[in-house]
Design a protein around this motif. Sequence first.
Motif, PDB file in Angstrom:
ATOM      1  N   ASN A  58     -16.783   5.013   8.035  1.00 28.27           N
ATOM      2  CA  ASN A  58     -17.435   4.938   6.740  1.00 28.27           C
ATOM      3  C   ASN A  58     -16.629   4.145   5.722  1.00 28.27           C
ATOM      4  N   SER A  59     -15.555   3.544   6.162  1.00 20.22           N
ATOM      5  CA  SER A  59     -14.768   2.749   5.233  1.00 20.22           C
ATOM      6  C   SER A  59     -14.264   1.489   5.929  1.00 20.22           C
ATOM      7  N   LEU A  60     -13.938   0.529   5.112  1.00 19.86           N
ATOM      8  CA  LEU A  60     -13.433  -0.741   5.615  1.00 19.86           C
ATOM      9  C   LEU A  60     -11.916  -0.685   5.735  1.00 19.86           C
ATOM     10  N   CYS A  61     -11.358  -1.683   6.376  1.00 21.01           N
ATOM     11  CA  CYS A  61      -9.904  -1.823   6.470  1.00 21.01           C
ATOM     12  C   CYS A  61      -9.347  -2.012   5.061  1.00 21.01           C
ATOM     13  N   PRO A  62      -8.185  -1.471   4.758  1.00 22.69           N
ATOM     14  CA  PRO A  62      -7.588  -1.680   3.436  1.00 22.69           C
ATOM     15  C   PRO A  62      -7.323  -3.148   3.109  1.00 22.69           C
ATOM     16  N   CYS A  63      -7.393  -4.022   4.114  1.00 26.56           N
ATOM     17  CA  CYS A  63      -7.121  -5.439   3.871  1.00 26.56           C
ATOM     18  C   CYS A  63      -8.165  -6.073   2.957  1.00 26.56           C
ATOM     19  N   ARG A  78       0.851  -1.185   0.000  1.00 28.71           N
ATOM     20  CA  ARG A  78       0.000   0.000   0.000  1.00 28.71           C
ATOM     21  C   ARG A  78       0.888   1.237   0.000  1.00 28.71           C
ATOM     22  N   ALA A  79       0.609   2.172  -0.866  1.00 29.25           N
ATOM     23  CA  ALA A  79       1.421   3.373  -1.013  1.00 29.25           C
ATOM     24  C   ALA A  79       0.722   4.576  -0.404  1.00 29.25           C
ATOM     25  N   VAL A  80       1.456   5.673  -0.280  1.00 25.22           N
ATOM     26  CA  VAL A  80       0.881   6.947   0.124  1.00 25.22           C
ATOM     27  C   VAL A  80       0.578   7.715  -1.152  1.00 25.22           C
ATOM     28  N   CYS A 133      -7.896  -8.787  10.148  1.00 27.98           N
ATOM     29  CA  CYS A 133      -6.505  -9.114   9.798  1.00 27.98           C
ATOM     30  C   CYS A 133      -5.493  -8.765  10.882  1.00 27.98           C
ATOM     31  N   ALA A 134      -5.904  -8.080  11.932  1.00 24.99           N
ATOM     32  CA  ALA A 134      -5.057  -7.684  13.062  1.00 24.99           C
ATOM     33  C   ALA A 134      -4.055  -6.582  12.726  1.00 24.99           C
ATOM     34  N   LEU A 135      -4.093  -6.024  11.522  1.00 24.77           N
ATOM     35  CA  LEU A 135      -3.209  -4.914  11.189  1.00 24.77           C
ATOM     36  C   LEU A 135      -3.811  -3.609  11.705  1.00 24.77           C
ATOM     37  N   PRO A 136      -2.974  -2.579  11.884  1.00 22.96           N
ATOM     38  CA  PRO A 136      -3.480  -1.318  12.427  1.00 22.96           C
ATOM     39  C   PRO A 136      -4.394  -0.586  11.441  1.00 22.96           C
ATOM     40  N   VAL A 137      -5.498  -0.070  11.985  1.00 25.53           N
ATOM     41  CA  VAL A 137      -6.443   0.735  11.209  1.00 25.53           C
ATOM     42  C   VAL A 137      -6.882   1.914  12.068  1.00 25.53           C
ATOM     43  N   PRO A 138      -7.205   3.033  11.431  1.00 22.91           N
ATOM     44  CA  PRO A 138      -7.648   4.197  12.201  1.00 22.91           C
ATOM     45  C   PRO A 138      -9.135   4.128  12.544  1.00 22.91           C
TER      46      PRO A 138
END
Length: 140
Positions: free
Chosen positions: A97-102, A19-21, A84-89
């Motif tokens: 209003n959005s899902l985890c990028p996973c 995942r990029a910025v 997925c246990a990864l960090p999300v805000p």
Amino acid sequence: MADAIEVKNYLGHWFQLGRAVIFPKSNEVVLPSPIFAGQRFSRAFEDCWQRILTSREDCYLEGTEQTLQSLLSGDWEIISCARCALPVPLSHSQIPNSLCPCVEVESWPNLELPLPRLPANQVCTLRKVQERLIRQEEGD
């Protein structure tokens, strides 16, 4: 409240999954490589981080909607994704209003692969493994 270290670590995890910025005004996509240099983040990662901190342009992690600048504002908390246990805000004042990028990462989570991680002190890690093996041997 998410602090700068939590946001930096959040990026470190997601960079490992490709995942990029995104810098939308300048139409740039930044994915530092390599991410690690020994026991710390690489120069490429640190350069990207400094650009995020000093940029007058809002930027965001690919697959997300909230800007990194808003994550640093104090209205957000970094938690672990239930999937997925990864960090999300997670916002303190808004309904998510959005899902985890996973959800966009193909074949993820894949528990057969190592999870993304933070830089590790290899000597300390190996010493802990050695100590566990010694304790296990003594217990037999």
